[in-house]
Each structure stands twice: as C-alpha cells, then as structure tokens.
Scaffold this motif. Structure first.
Motif, PDB file in Angstrom:
ATOM      1  N   GLY A 444      17.561  51.860  93.337  1.00 34.16           N
ATOM      2  CA  GLY A 444      16.901  51.144  94.422  1.00 34.16           C
ATOM      3  C   GLY A 444      15.657  50.425  93.945  1.00 34.16           C
ATOM      4  N   SER A 445      14.897  51.072  93.070  1.00 34.74           N
ATOM      5  CA  SER A 445      13.694  50.429  92.507  1.00 34.74           C
ATOM      6  C   SER A 445      14.071  49.227  91.662  1.00 34.74           C
ATOM      7  N   MET A 446      15.163  49.356  90.921  1.00 37.02           N
ATOM      8  CA  MET A 446      15.633  48.249  90.090  1.00 37.02           C
ATOM      9  C   MET A 446      16.026  47.053  90.960  1.00 37.02           C
ATOM     10  N   ALA A 448      15.042  46.417  94.057  1.00 34.25           N
ATOM     11  CA  ALA A 448      13.862  45.880  94.735  1.00 34.25           C
ATOM     12  C   ALA A 448      13.030  45.014  93.793  1.00 34.25           C
ATOM     13  N   GLN A 449      12.901  45.435  92.523  1.00 31.48           N
ATOM     14  CA  GLN A 449      12.113  44.640  91.577  1.00 31.48           C
ATOM     15  C   GLN A 449      12.778  43.313  91.267  1.00 31.48           C
ATOM     16  N   LEU A 450      14.108  43.305  91.205  1.00 31.51           N
ATOM     17  CA  LEU A 450      14.817  42.035  91.011  1.00 31.51           C
ATOM     18  C   LEU A 450      14.637  41.111  92.206  1.00 31.51           C
ATOM     19  N   ALA A 451      14.557  41.700  93.394  1.00 27.70           N
ATOM     20  CA  ALA A 451      14.367  40.899  94.605  1.00 27.70           C
ATOM     21  C   ALA A 451      12.957  40.349  94.716  1.00 27.70           C
ATOM     22  N   ALA A 452      11.982  41.059  94.176  1.00 26.05           N
ATOM     23  CA  ALA A 452      10.577  40.657  94.281  1.00 26.05           C
ATOM     24  C   ALA A 452       9.912  40.819  92.921  1.00 26.05           C
ATOM     25  N   PRO A 453      10.234  39.949  91.965  1.00 29.30           N
ATOM     26  CA  PRO A 453       9.744  40.135  90.589  1.00 29.30           C
ATOM     27  C   PRO A 453       8.235  40.078  90.448  1.00 29.30           C
ATOM     28  N   ASP A 454       7.547  39.461  91.397  1.00 27.91           N
ATOM     29  CA  ASP A 454       6.096  39.321  91.290  1.00 27.91           C
ATOM     30  C   ASP A 454       5.327  40.385  92.075  1.00 27.91           C
ATOM     31  N   GLY A 480      15.081  44.471  81.790  1.00 25.33           N
ATOM     32  CA  GLY A 480      13.645  44.201  81.705  1.00 25.33           C
ATOM     33  C   GLY A 480      12.935  44.331  83.036  1.00 25.33           C
ATOM     34  N   THR A 481      13.484  45.134  83.947  1.00 23.73           N
ATOM     35  CA  THR A 481      12.842  45.330  85.251  1.00 23.73           C
ATOM     36  C   THR A 481      11.610  46.209  85.082  1.00 23.73           C
ATOM     37  N   ALA A 482      10.512  45.780  85.671  1.00 20.97           N
ATOM     38  CA  ALA A 482       9.214  46.398  85.385  1.00 20.97           C
ATOM     39  C   ALA A 482       8.730  47.313  86.506  1.00 20.97           C
ATOM     40  N   PHE A 483       9.639  47.990  87.170  1.00 24.80           N
ATOM     41  CA  PHE A 483       9.219  48.914  88.220  1.00 24.80           C
ATOM     42  C   PHE A 483       8.597  50.168  87.606  1.00 24.80           C
ATOM     43  N   THR A 484       7.882  50.896  88.438  1.00 23.10           N
ATOM     44  CA  THR A 484       7.343  52.205  88.074  1.00 23.10           C
ATOM     45  C   THR A 484       8.066  53.257  88.906  1.00 23.10           C
ATOM     46  N   LEU A 485       8.580  54.289  88.267  1.00 22.71           N
ATOM     47  CA  LEU A 485       9.296  55.343  88.971  1.00 22.71           C
ATOM     48  C   LEU A 485       8.603  56.675  88.755  1.00 22.71           C
ATOM     49  N   ILE A 486       8.181  57.269  89.873  1.00 26.32           N
ATOM     50  CA  ILE A 486       7.590  58.611  89.819  1.00 26.32           C
ATOM     51  C   ILE A 486       8.700  59.640  89.978  1.00 26.32           C
ATOM     52  N   ILE A 487       8.772  60.573  89.045  1.00 27.39           N
ATOM     53  CA  ILE A 487       9.700  61.692  89.183  1.00 27.39           C
ATOM     54  C   ILE A 487       8.914  62.896  89.680  1.00 27.39           C
ATOM     55  N   GLU A 548       2.389  47.458  83.224  1.00 26.30           N
ATOM     56  CA  GLU A 548       3.488  47.206  82.286  1.00 26.30           C
ATOM     57  C   GLU A 548       4.513  46.302  82.962  1.00 26.30           C
ATOM     58  N   ARG A 549       4.651  45.072  82.474  1.00 25.75           N
ATOM     59  CA  ARG A 549       5.509  44.087  83.140  1.00 25.75           C
ATOM     60  C   ARG A 549       6.732  43.699  82.314  1.00 25.75           C
ATOM     61  N   SER A 550       7.055  44.451  81.286  1.00 31.87           N
ATOM     62  CA  SER A 550       8.210  44.070  80.473  1.00 31.87           C
ATOM     63  C   SER A 550       9.321  45.110  80.473  1.00 31.87           C
ATOM     64  N   LEU A 551       9.036  46.321  80.944  1.00 35.76           N
ATOM     65  CA  LEU A 551      10.060  47.363  80.965  1.00 35.76           C
ATOM     66  C   LEU A 551       9.694  48.424  81.997  1.00 35.76           C
ATOM     67  N   PRO A 552      10.649  49.274  82.355  1.00 27.81           N
ATOM     68  CA  PRO A 552      10.379  50.294  83.381  1.00 27.81           C
ATOM     69  C   PRO A 552       9.420  51.365  82.871  1.00 27.81           C
ATOM     70  N   THR A 553       8.622  51.881  83.791  1.00 28.33           N
ATOM     71  CA  THR A 553       7.739  53.008  83.504  1.00 28.33           C
ATOM     72  C   THR A 553       8.201  54.214  84.300  1.00 28.33           C
ATOM     73  N   ILE A 554       8.345  55.332  83.623  1.00 25.92           N
ATOM     74  CA  ILE A 554       8.714  56.588  84.265  1.00 25.92           C
ATOM     75  C   ILE A 554       7.502  57.513  84.208  1.00 25.92           C
ATOM     76  N   ILE A 555       6.994  57.899  85.392  1.00 25.46           N
ATOM     77  CA  ILE A 555       5.856  58.823  85.456  1.00 25.46           C
ATOM     78  C   ILE A 555       6.393  60.180  85.900  1.00 25.46           C
ATOM     79  N   ASP A 556       6.364  61.126  84.993  1.00 18.28           N
ATOM     80  CA  ASP A 556       6.856  62.483  85.251  1.00 18.28           C
ATOM     81  C   ASP A 556       5.697  63.314  85.787  1.00 18.28           C
ATOM     82  N   VAL A 557       5.700  63.585  87.090  1.00 18.83           N
ATOM     83  CA  VAL A 557       4.590  64.306  87.730  1.00 18.83           C
ATOM     84  C   VAL A 557       5.013  65.743  87.993  1.00 18.83           C
TER      85      VAL A 557
END
Length: 584
Positions: A444-446, A448-454, A480-487, A548-557
C-alpha cells in the motif's frame, strides 16, 4: 452530463487482442500496473511496453492488488493489476475483496485457458471466474475479440460509478493471442469514467427538506463521516458545511481526513475506540451519517448510534441505508451532492444556527483539551520498549501536512485511527478497512508513493503483516519508491495476543513470533534500514526516512511486549467497555 469529447485513438489496423487491451488502457490514462506474467497474457505484456504504459513485476499478486488499491485511493482513478491463469488469478482474491468492501475502483486482468481446450485438464485450470465473482462488482468475460474496446469501457464505467469497486476482465488465451482489424471509431474512451465519482446522483429534494428541518431544529447535532466522503471527493464540501452550521464531525478509520483532525469541530474517531466522539454521540439530538456503512467497529458491535435519536443517512448505495440502524430520513445519492443540497437548504438560517450552537461547538474544544491532558503521559512516554501512543504522537509532531500515512490491518490501524491527526481535509491516511487484511502496509505504501511521488509517504505495519509480504521489498527497491515503512515490532501477532490476554488471562497460543532485526533485513535487500529501540530516536528516524528519496526506508521500532498495552483501549468483543475507558 460531461461536455468532454470521447478520447479516440489511432486509425484502425490489425492488432492482437493483447495490443487492443493496451491501446484501450492508454486511452483511459492507465494507472501503473502490477502483475506477474503467464503465457495467456504475454501479447498484452508485449503491447504494454510498445505503447509506453507502466507495468511492474510483483512478487505476489495479492500485493499487486494492494498496491493498485492504494494508488487508486490517492488518485481517484482505477488501479490496475493482473494475474495469470489459475494461481495468479486466485491470488488476487484478498486484494479484490479489500477494494470491493472499501469502494475502491480497480480493474484486474486475468488470463484464462484457450477456449478450444477448456475443461480438458489444461495446466493450472480452475473455475477462476466463479471463484473471483463474489470479490468484484462485475466479471467481464471476453468472448469475442472485437468486443475488447467495449468491454474495457464497460470495466471503467462499472469501476467508477455508484459505489466504486473492482472489476475483473477475464481474457482467454486465444483472445489475447488472436488478431482483429479494429475500426477506428471503436477505439475511444469515455472521459467521464476515468476517475471517481463517474456519475453523481442527487438525493430526492423532498427528503433533503425533511433532513434540513431535523438539522435546523437540533441543538446538539453531530455528523458521522465514513470513507464515502473521500470517494465522493467531498472533504472540502463537508468541512465548509460543518463550519457554517457549527456541527461537530466524528469519523471512522476510513473517514479520517473528511475534515482536518485539527479542526475545531473535529470530534475524532467514534465507535470501538473514541476520544470524545462517543460521548458527544450519546448526548446528540440529531445524527447525520454521511458515506458510512455503520459496520461493526463504527457501532461498537451495533450498540451505536443511540436508537432514540433522529438519524439521517446519506449514502450512494441505497441498500446500506437502514441496514444496521433505524433511519428517519434516507438520502440516496452522492455525498458531495447531498451535502451541497443540504447546505443550500439550510443557508438562510446558517448564521443563526451557528450562533445558537456556539457553546456546543466550544464544548468540542474543551472536551478534546481535557482528553489530551488525560493522555499526555502516554503520548510523551519515555518507557522502553516504545509505547505505541508515543510513536503515534511522534508522527503528529514530525509529519508535514501533505504527508500520506498508510496503515496495515490490525492494531496499526486502530492506534493511528485514534491518535494520528491529519492536518488538512483530504485523503491523508489510508487504512485498509475494507477487509482489514494484514500485509497491506508495504505494498500500500508503494502504491501510494507512486501515486504521489512528491509527497512523503509513511506506512505502518506489524511484524506479522510484514513477514507476509517481505519479498515486496525487492519490488519497492527495484521501483525506487521512497516511502518510509515503520514496522511495529512486538515479536507477536499483536492484536491476537492482546485479545488472548483479555479473554484467557495470559494463556497464549500461536501468537508469538521470533525476534527479528528488520533493519538488517532491509539493508540486505538494498533498502535503508533503521532500528529504533528508544522513543527519543523516533523523530530522527522519521526525518531520516523522509529525507531518503531514492529507495525505501524500513524503520524497525521495538514496541511494548506487554499484551495488556497492545490495544488502544478496551475491545468490546473481549471485555465490556466502561464509561471512561481510554487508551491503554
């Protein structure tokens, strides 16, 4: 009626069925597509590249449907996904049900057997149209190649009209591989069906007058807003209506953003979990339900809204009105059109109503301030492992107003539904509440980021949900989707474990997971991994991820392991809720 001319294509020429599908999608300004190819649809795949459409290989077809669903929610245009014969098609099931129940426009393509050999034990053959029929608004089986343009137009019309939803185009192998000389006048699109809502219907004028009379005479009216507000694009219309008449607005998880959560009249989430909305609802003297199905969670398993309070229900699907709550005035129609008509009917007395309800409107702010004071210790908690309330508050503190939050099923959605604040009206949060399947967060994050790249996209998923779809990190990195995903890492299927705690006093069964370091796993996939074990590091990690705008970020919380603290309050299915119950 739209004045826009039909969108027409190139002159007639001989082409394959697969090419005709691609040409028609191009005319419809096709969404990015997600799928996994097979022999049946190979001419379509070949054509997609030739006509310049975007198609991405997905690692699991369900995730392709999820990504397409999120893309559609942000853009209002049908998302596109595909699956090959048999397992590819049936893997779409969960994603299609999400879109069907949530009213999201989607078009899925499924390859099928060569009709000359159907039902002779063809490899991977299944009764896939029968399996998928209950998951979509309509199954369109392509039986004649020359009807492909008509069928694609029909798919868009069905997907975007009324309550939007998914449509399945079932394409036999011999249709995709066959050829036909398509006339030029058949290759066109209806521009009115390219986005939602394709066809607006207005409620009956007499019913609007009845509803206006009830609202005009009410001292303590309240609006209950569902996801239909977003599907109608009626966020600004609803915000203006509520403001003009001083009517508080509560929302479902899907309806968050119907008005800004920071608005003076926002009462927040109602239903199973609530800040102040349930209290206002119990004391209301008129209820206006807009674009909301009044399902189990919104009604606390059907004990809300109060039965003795006049209820007006505005919905695009007539059959939803009166299904779970007695309705005094039924307004069948588009939410935006219906609210606009109500506003016009009440406009003469709006100033007087606003003045008369000044104290009531101020009560919303006083109650919300008291609630915030009560929960501040949890919102600012320094405990480790990290308290979920603190994590949600950091989202409020750090995310800009144009951010998009994507929440997975399970308690990631419940916590953010209750505690995350959108700062402007609009689709600022996506919660997959149609089916509430876990595993939606990353695809879903992927999408959404493609739908709203900015725009910054921040997703939340549990470790159990992430484990289901971990392979899509490869897809996200490749795109190259630059979303941030919190786990939300609690080493458990957290929602189940919390319910087992409430029901069985801590006797747990099949709800624990191994402790994993998802930041290291993300780095191994070539993504940007961050591990957060202390609450003070949350804000910095979020800022790093959004930068980070070139690749996904995974934040493991690493969040609380205490099952008594895993839910944002009392779940009425497990423990009777008492007055005063707030977040855990």
């Amino acid at each position: 009626m739209s004045d826009a001319p039909a969108l027409s294509n190139r002159p007639h020429r001989q082409m394959s069925g697969g090419m005709a599908l691609a040409e028609m999608l191009k005319l419809h300004q096709a969404a990015p597509m997600f799928g996994m190819g097979g022999f049946q649809l190979l001419p379509f795949y070949h054509a997609v590249g030739q006509v310049g459409l975007s198609h991405t290989l997905i690692n699991d077809e369900r995730c392709g449907a999820f990504a397409a669903d999120a893309w559609a929610r942000i853009t209002g245009r049908p998302g596109l996904c595909d699956g090959t014969l048999g397992p590819g098609a049936t893997n779409l099931t969960t994603g299609l049900v999400e879109s069907l129940n949530a009213g999201v426009p989607l078009i899925a393509f499924a390859g099928n057997t060569n009709r000359d050999h159907s039902w002779k034990n063809m490899t991977q053959e299944a009764r896939q149209t029968e399996i998928l029929a209950p998951t979509v608004k309509e199954v369109i089986r392509v039986e004649r190649i020359q009807r492909i343009p008509e069928h694609v137009r029909r798919a868009y019309a069905v997907a975007t009209s009324g309550r939007p939803g998914p449509v399945l185009l079932d394409v036999p192998e011999d249709i995709a591989h066959g050829e036909y000389d398509f006339p030029e006048d058949e290759l066109y699109a209806d521009p009115a069906t390219i986005s939602i809502p394709a066809r607006r219907i207005r409620p009956d004028a007499d019913e609007v007058k009845c509803a206006a009379e009830l609202l005009a005479g009410a001292k303590r009216p309240i609006i209950l807003a569902g996801g239909g507000v977003h599907l109608s694009g009626a966020q600004e219309i609803l915000t203006g209506f509520a403001d003009a008449l001083a009517i508080p607005v509560a929302h479902t998880m899907s309806g968050k953003g119907a008005i800004p959560c920071t608005h003076r009249l926002s009462a927040g989430l109602f239903g199973r979990y609530s800040r102040i909305a349930n209290d206002l609802l119990e004391a209301a003297d008129c209820i206006l339900v807009v674009g909301c199905k009044l399902g189990e969670i919104a009604t606390k398993r059907y004990v809300l809204p109060p039965r003795d309070v006049p209820l007006i229900h505005l919905d695009i699907v007539a059959e939803e009105i009166g299904r779970s709550a007695r309705t005094d005035v039924a307004l069948w129609g588009d939410v935006g059109a219906g609210i606009a008509d109500l506003h016009a009917e009440l406009s003469d007395g709006a100033a007087g109503a606003r003045q008369a309800r000044a104290d009531y409107a101020a009560e919303v702010g006083r109650r919300m301030a008291a609630w915030r004071k009560e929960v501040t210790p949890r919102l600012t908690s320094d405990e480790t492992p990290v308290n979920m309330a603190r994590m949600c508050q950091e989202l409020n503190n750090v995310l800009p107003e144009d951010a998009i939050v994507v929440t997975d099923g399970g308690f990631a959605a419940h916590w953010t539904g209750l505690l995350y604040d959108t700062k402007r009206a609009g689709r600022g949060i996506i919660a997959n509440r149609g089916f509430a399947s876990i595993g939606y967060g990353m695809p879903g994050s992927m999408g959404a980021q493609l739908a709203a790249p900015d725009r910054p996209v921040v997703g939340l998923t549990g470790d159990a949900g992430f484990n289901m779809v971990m392979g899509e990190m490869e897809t996200a990195k490749r795109l190259g989707t630059a979303f941030t995903l919190i786990i939300v890492n609690n080493a458990a299927s957290g929602y189940v474990k919390a319910l087992q705690q409430a029901l069985f006093g801590g006797q747990f069964q099949s709800s624990d997971l191994n402790e994993l370091n998802y930041a290291e796993i993300a780095n191994a996939f070539g993504c940007h991994g961050i591990r957060v074990e202390k609450p003070g590091a949350l804000a910095g990690a979020l800022r790093d991820g959004m930068a980070e705008r070139s690749l996904p970020t995974i934040i493991d919380v690493v969040v609380t392991r205490d099952p008594a603290k895993m839910l944002p309050g009392v779940d009425n299915r497990a423990v009777p809720a008492k007055k005063g119950d707030r977040i855990a």
